[in-house]
Design a protein around this motif. Structure first.
Motif, PDB file in Angstrom:
ATOM      1  N   THR A   1       1.452  -0.908  -0.015  1.00  0.00           N
ATOM      2  CA  THR A   1      -0.132  -0.356  -0.025  1.00  0.00           C
ATOM      3  C   THR A   1       0.724   1.470   0.233  1.00  0.00           C
ATOM      4  OG1 THR A   1      -0.443  -0.649   2.603  1.00  0.00           O
ATOM      5  CG2 THR A   1      -1.906  -0.924   1.207  1.00  0.00           C
ATOM      6  N   GLN A   2       2.048   0.895   0.283  1.00  0.00           N
ATOM      7  CA  GLN A   2       2.829   2.237  -0.039  1.00  0.00           C
ATOM      8  C   GLN A   2       5.080   1.845  -0.852  1.00  0.00           C
ATOM      9  OE1 GLN A   2       3.302   3.267   4.642  1.00  0.00           O
ATOM     10  NE2 GLN A   2       1.682   5.089   4.117  1.00  0.00           N
ATOM     11  N   ALA A   3       5.043   2.585  -0.737  1.00  0.00           N
ATOM     12  CA  ALA A   3       6.050   2.487  -1.116  1.00  0.00           C
ATOM     13  C   ALA A   3       7.361   3.086  -0.275  1.00  0.00           C
ATOM     14  CB  ALA A   3       6.870   3.480  -2.351  1.00  0.00           C
ATOM     15  N   GLY A   4       7.842   2.302   0.733  1.00  0.00           N
ATOM     16  CA  GLY A   4       9.256   2.447   1.373  1.00  0.00           C
ATOM     17  C   GLY A   4       7.782   2.476   2.833  1.00  0.00           C
ATOM     18  N   CYS A   5       8.135   2.637   4.298  1.00  0.00           N
ATOM     19  CA  CYS A   5       7.095   2.690   5.684  1.00  0.00           C
ATOM     20  C   CYS A   5       7.846   3.426   6.203  1.00  0.00           C
ATOM     21  CB  CYS A   5       6.945   1.632   5.469  1.00  0.00           C
ATOM     22  SG  CYS A   5       5.477   1.084   7.080  1.00  0.00           S
ATOM     23  N   ALA A   6       7.127   4.576   6.410  1.00  0.00           N
ATOM     24  CA  ALA A   6       7.633   5.417   7.956  1.00  0.00           C
ATOM     25  C   ALA A   6       7.912   4.980   9.431  1.00  0.00           C
ATOM     26  CB  ALA A   6       6.778   6.585   7.876  1.00  0.00           C
ATOM     27  N   LEU A   7       6.728   3.746   9.704  1.00  0.00           N
ATOM     28  CA  LEU A   7       6.789   3.483  11.112  1.00  0.00           C
ATOM     29  C   LEU A   7       8.432   2.380  11.443  1.00  0.00           C
ATOM     30  CD1 LEU A   7       2.984   2.443  10.845  1.00  0.00           C
ATOM     31  CD2 LEU A   7       4.274   4.407  11.629  1.00  0.00           C
ATOM     32  N   GLY A   8       9.176   1.894  10.549  1.00  0.00           N
ATOM     33  CA  GLY A   8      10.598   1.566  11.445  1.00  0.00           C
ATOM     34  C   GLY A   8      10.456   0.396  12.215  1.00  0.00           C
ATOM     35  N   CYS A   9       9.401  -0.761  12.112  1.00  0.00           N
ATOM     36  CA  CYS A   9       9.596  -1.015  12.325  1.00  0.00           C
ATOM     37  C   CYS A   9      10.934  -2.098  13.040  1.00  0.00           C
ATOM     38  CB  CYS A   9       8.645  -2.276  12.693  1.00  0.00           C
ATOM     39  SG  CYS A   9       7.137  -1.855  12.382  1.00  0.00           S
TER      40      CYS A   9
END
Ligand code: SF4
Length: 380
Positions: free
Chosen positions: A126-134
């Protein structure tokens, strides 16, 4: 070259017709003086018949086919790499989007078992990359690039639908599937790259398209949205008038442990998350899937199981316990099956149902390399 500037692929790309909702498609065709039923025909040709070009839509006039082809593409994602697992059960496609972003989509085939028919599940990004940083997630380490559009999300399923339908047709020809039984993709899980609830509007727009019985027609109960726990998104989803499934990646029973690997927990601590889950259940009457990856000695002791039992005992849920598949250089070790069973029996004392999923490593590195069985757990 224009003004010394190279014309990029982005500029050369036509708008994707997959970005149009049904009502917008109707409006666009009306603007071209076309009767209403034309929109239904185009919709069906794209989503039901899986047409890849307007030229194939021979029930439309030649003029209309020409106009559509001049103004729209049927999706703009280019396949860069397509891999199949050795046992043919899983396909993974790496797509390149017009602006160069790369995203992954996986198709997983499950044989019939018991009374259940075979299934084909697509896992979408649903996104390119991700901001949530797990910390355990490769996508999270890349950082956020951008949200995918609704059409880009839908296109992933549509590409896999074409593949699945082609397989159905081959089986019908070979006599291994009954005539007329075109099944295509049966389930969709939103658990690829990115956090679906962080791209809420586009995710929902895509879900409505996928769910339309006049198109691909994926039943709402066969669609699962997987989140790391964005509380406002869960509350919003609970109010949608659609019976989709929710999966929550919990992975720890207390805030201290969870915050170590999932920074999102500092924003939405466990207590708030569980409250949001209860709200979802109250509004939808749907059981929630709780995902819990077992990390040896980190979150898999009896103490952790008892804590987990206490926070989940009043929630209508099913816990999927997933012993981690350790990577060679990773810090985590695998919980044994016996230890996982002990964890499970601890949970049972709180009447919290669970299943242990021993994941097989697969040879095409789908998702985090451990996607396949997790997706199975969400589509049973
Ligand atoms: S696990 Fe999901 S939410 Fe967490 S960083 Fe990876 S893609 Fe983002």
């Amino acid at each position: 070259m224009v003004n010394g500037r190279k014309i990029s692929a982005i500029e050369a790309t036509l708008p994707s017709i997959l970005e149009l909702s049904k009502s917008n498609l109707l409006a666009s065709l009306e603007a071209l003086d076309q009767p209403k039923y034309r929109a239904e025909q185009v919709w069906r040709a794209i989503y039901k018949e899986g047409r890849t070009s307007f030229g194939q839509m021979t029930n439309l006039s030649k003029d209309l086919r020409g106009i559509l082809a001049q103004n729209y593409s049927i999706g703009n994602a280019a396949t860069v790499i397509s891999k199949k697992s050795a046992d043919n059960s899983t396909d993974k496609i790496l797509f390149k989007l017009p602006d160069g972003e790369l995203i992954e989509t996986v198709l997983m085939r499950y044989e019939p078992d018991g009374h259940r028919r075979g299934r084909k599940t697509v896992c979408v990004s649903t996104q390119a990359g991700c901001a949530l940083g797990c910390t355990f997630c490769a996508t999270g380490q890349q950082g956020f690039r951008r949200n995918l559009t609704a059409g880009e999300i839908t296109e992933q399923v549509l590409t896999m639908e074409r593949l699945a339908l082609a397989e159905d047709k081959e089986e019908i020809q070979a006599g291994t599937r009954s005539r007329g039984e075109l099944q295509g993709v049966t389930n969709v899980v939103f658990m690829g790259m990115g956090e679906p609830l962080a791209n809420y509007e586009n995710m929902m727009e895509s879900i409505w398209v996928l769910n339309d019985p006049k198109g691909i027609g994926i039943g709402a109960r066969h669609i699962t949205v997987s989140t790391v726990g964005l509380v406002p998104g869960i509350e919003k989803l609970a109010k949608e008038n659609i019976q989709i499934n929710l999966a929550v990646s919990l992975h720890a029973p207390d805030n201290e442990t969870r915050s170590e690997t999932m920074p999102v927990n500092k924003r939405y601590p466990i207590e708030e998350l569980i409250e949001a889950c209860k709200y979802f259940v109250t509004k939808t009457n749907r059981r929630i899937f709780i995902e819990y990856v077992l990390l040896k000695d980190q979150n898999d002791t009896s103490m952790h199981a008892n804590k987990l039992g206490r926070i989940l005992k009043d929630l209508l849920c099913h816990v999927n316990l997933i012993p981690v598949n350790p990577t060679d250089d990773g810090p985590y070790h695998r919980t044994t099956y016996k230890e996982a069973q002990r964890f499970q029996s601890d949970l049972k004392t709180f009447n919290v149902p669970s299943t242990v999923r021993m994941e097989k490593g697969i040879d095409i590195d789908a998702g985090c390399g451990q996607l396949r069985d997790r997706a199975l757990a969400l589509t049973e």
